[in-house]
Motif scaffolding. Structure first.
Motif, mmCIF file in Angstrom:
data_model
loop_
_atom_site.group_PDB
_atom_site.id
_atom_site.type_symbol
_atom_site.label_atom_id
_atom_site.label_comp_id
_atom_site.label_asym_id
_atom_site.label_seq_id
_atom_site.Cartn_x
_atom_site.Cartn_y
_atom_site.Cartn_z
ATOM 1 N N ASP A 26 0.818 -1.207 0.000
ATOM 2 C CA ASP A 26 0.000 0.000 0.000
ATOM 3 C C ASP A 26 0.854 1.260 0.000
ATOM 4 O OD1 ASP A 26 -2.437 -1.288 -0.083
ATOM 5 O OD2 ASP A 26 -2.486 -1.541 2.094
ATOM 6 N N HIS A 27 2.133 1.120 0.231
ATOM 7 C CA HIS A 27 3.071 2.237 0.260
ATOM 8 C C HIS A 27 3.534 2.543 -1.165
ATOM 9 C CE1 HIS A 27 5.968 4.882 2.138
ATOM 10 N NE2 HIS A 27 6.920 4.345 1.397
ATOM 11 N N TRP A 28 3.551 3.827 -1.549
ATOM 12 C CA TRP A 28 3.996 4.205 -2.885
ATOM 13 C C TRP A 28 5.495 3.978 -3.002
ATOM 14 C CZ3 TRP A 28 0.760 4.962 -6.708
ATOM 15 C CH2 TRP A 28 -0.552 5.341 -6.417
ATOM 16 N N ARG A 29 5.925 3.282 -4.064
ATOM 17 C CA ARG A 29 7.328 2.959 -4.283
ATOM 18 C C ARG A 29 7.699 3.196 -5.737
ATOM 19 N NH1 ARG A 29 8.990 0.425 0.135
ATOM 20 N NH2 ARG A 29 7.504 -0.774 1.330
ATOM 21 N N ARG A 30 8.943 3.604 -5.936
ATOM 22 C CA ARG A 30 9.478 3.699 -7.295
ATOM 23 C C ARG A 30 10.247 2.396 -7.519
ATOM 24 N NH1 ARG A 30 12.445 8.867 -8.959
ATOM 25 N NH2 ARG A 30 13.020 8.738 -6.795
ATOM 26 N N PRO A 31 9.872 1.590 -8.515
ATOM 27 C CA PRO A 31 10.506 0.273 -8.685
ATOM 28 C C PRO A 31 11.848 0.327 -9.410
ATOM 29 C CG PRO A 31 8.740 0.527 -10.252
ATOM 30 C CD PRO A 31 8.720 1.753 -9.391
ATOM 31 N N TYR A 32 12.532 1.442 -9.362
ATOM 32 C CA TYR A 32 13.844 1.581 -9.990
ATOM 33 C C TYR A 32 14.578 2.731 -9.319
ATOM 34 C CZ TYR A 32 11.444 5.351 -12.408
ATOM 35 O OH TYR A 32 10.722 6.481 -12.681
ATOM 36 N N ARG A 33 15.875 2.784 -9.542
ATOM 37 C CA ARG A 33 16.678 3.884 -9.003
ATOM 38 C C ARG A 33 16.598 5.091 -9.924
ATOM 39 N NH1 ARG A 33 22.370 0.992 -7.693
ATOM 40 N NH2 ARG A 33 21.621 -0.326 -6.018
ATOM 41 N N PRO A 34 16.678 6.291 -9.370
ATOM 42 C CA PRO A 34 16.788 7.455 -10.258
ATOM 43 C C PRO A 34 18.120 7.395 -11.007
ATOM 44 C CG PRO A 34 16.889 8.115 -7.955
ATOM 45 C CD PRO A 34 16.630 6.655 -7.977
ATOM 46 N N GLY A 35 18.103 7.855 -12.233
ATOM 47 C CA GLY A 35 19.288 7.760 -13.081
ATOM 48 C C GLY A 35 20.358 8.766 -12.731
ATOM 49 N N PRO A 36 21.558 8.563 -13.249
ATOM 50 C CA PRO A 36 22.668 9.454 -12.937
ATOM 51 C C PRO A 36 22.465 10.873 -13.459
ATOM 52 C CG PRO A 36 23.328 7.809 -14.556
ATOM 53 C CD PRO A 36 21.966 7.436 -14.091
ATOM 54 N N CYS A 37 21.768 11.027 -14.570
ATOM 55 C CA CYS A 37 21.495 12.387 -15.072
ATOM 56 C C CYS A 37 20.610 13.153 -14.093
ATOM 57 C CB CYS A 37 20.826 12.324 -16.438
ATOM 58 S SG CYS A 37 21.861 11.663 -17.738
ATOM 59 N N ARG A 38 19.580 12.479 -13.576
ATOM 60 C CA ARG A 38 18.660 13.124 -12.641
ATOM 61 C C ARG A 38 19.356 13.440 -11.315
ATOM 62 N NH1 ARG A 38 13.676 13.538 -13.210
ATOM 63 N NH2 ARG A 38 13.436 11.813 -14.634
ATOM 64 N N VAL A 39 20.125 12.501 -10.807
ATOM 65 C CA VAL A 39 20.822 12.713 -9.534
ATOM 66 C C VAL A 39 21.892 13.787 -9.685
ATOM 67 C CG1 VAL A 39 22.274 11.614 -7.799
ATOM 68 C CG2 VAL A 39 20.306 10.405 -8.705
ATOM 69 N N GLY A 40 22.595 13.783 -10.813
ATOM 70 C CA GLY A 40 23.614 14.804 -11.059
ATOM 71 C C GLY A 40 23.029 16.202 -11.172
ATOM 72 N N ALA A 41 21.886 16.317 -11.849
ATOM 73 C CA ALA A 41 21.233 17.625 -11.965
ATOM 74 C C ALA A 41 20.751 18.114 -10.608
ATOM 75 C CB ALA A 41 20.066 17.542 -12.945
ATOM 76 N N ALA A 42 20.209 17.201 -9.796
ATOM 77 C CA ALA A 42 19.771 17.592 -8.456
ATOM 78 C C ALA A 42 20.962 17.995 -7.587
ATOM 79 C CB ALA A 42 18.992 16.457 -7.803
ATOM 80 N N ALA A 43 22.068 17.294 -7.720
ATOM 81 C CA ALA A 43 23.263 17.648 -6.951
ATOM 82 C C ALA A 43 23.793 19.021 -7.353
ATOM 83 C CB ALA A 43 24.351 16.595 -7.151
ATOM 84 N N LEU A 44 23.770 19.326 -8.647
ATOM 85 C CA LEU A 44 24.190 20.656 -9.092
ATOM 86 C C LEU A 44 23.253 21.742 -8.572
ATOM 87 C CD1 LEU A 44 25.383 19.988 -12.744
ATOM 88 C CD2 LEU A 44 26.778 20.531 -10.743
#
Length: 184
Positions: A26-44
């Motif tokens: 019943d808990h919302w889950r993302r069934p994959y990891r966020p990609g390196p482009c998304r994580v890199g943009a968020a880190a910047l």
């Protein structure tokens, strides 16, 4: 500090024969990891926010507090944008499928899902207007059969750019959730 959004893919790496390895469905889950482009943009974005916060402190010490408050507000907007960027993607639960965009979130209950399929089609390259040939995980809804399919994930998106195997695992996981809960 545990990063819960990184734990989603590990569950699928450890359990080979079970498509839905989570106990609390019943808990919302993302069934994959966020990609390196998304994580890199968020880190910047967070790096930029730290510089803006430092500028707010310097302005508060040398100038007016109201100007520092405006700069502090700008830094909070940049932090919120970085966090929203990390939340983007497809989330699943026993209640339905949720497609989280930067400004908009769409939730579709499993009863309204006609099919979730992987198809070959032109897809946007990193969300830009330029399209390239790739694969897309599409959602067909029962109440909107004439509108066409909504692309949920693509091989050239920020999560799966250059990671075709990860796209296949994520598409299989979302299709398994749709198959499991779509028939109820």
């Amino acid at each position: 500090m545990p990063l819960s959004f990184l734990a989603a893919d590990r569950a699928f790496e450890t359990v080979d024969d079970v498509a839905l390895p989570f106990d609390d469905r019943d808990h919302w889950r993302r069934p994959y990891r966020p990609g390196p482009c998304r994580v890199g943009a968020a880190a910047l974005c967070l790096l930029l926010a730290s510089y803006v916060l430092f500028a707010a402190v310097v302005i508060a010490l040398t100038s007016s507090v109201s100007e520092a408050g405006v700069i502090f507000g700008v830094s909070l907007l940049v932090i919120a944008a970085a966090l929203r960027l990390l939340r983007m993607g497809v989330w699943v639960s026993a209640r339905g499928l949720r497609h989280v965009g930067f400004l908009r979130t769409r939730t579709v209950s499993w009863g309204r899902v006609a099919a979730v399929r992987t198809v070959q089609q032109p897809v946007r390259w990193l969300g830009l207007p330029r399209t390239v040939q790739g694969q897309a995980l599409t959602l067909l809804r029962r109440d909107r059969a004439t509108d066409g399919a909504l692309p949920l994930l693509t091989t050239h998106g920020a999560d799966f750019f250059g990671r075709v195997e990860a796209f296949d695992r994520a598409a299989d996981a979302v299709e398994a959730w749709a198959e499991e809960y779509g028939r109820h």
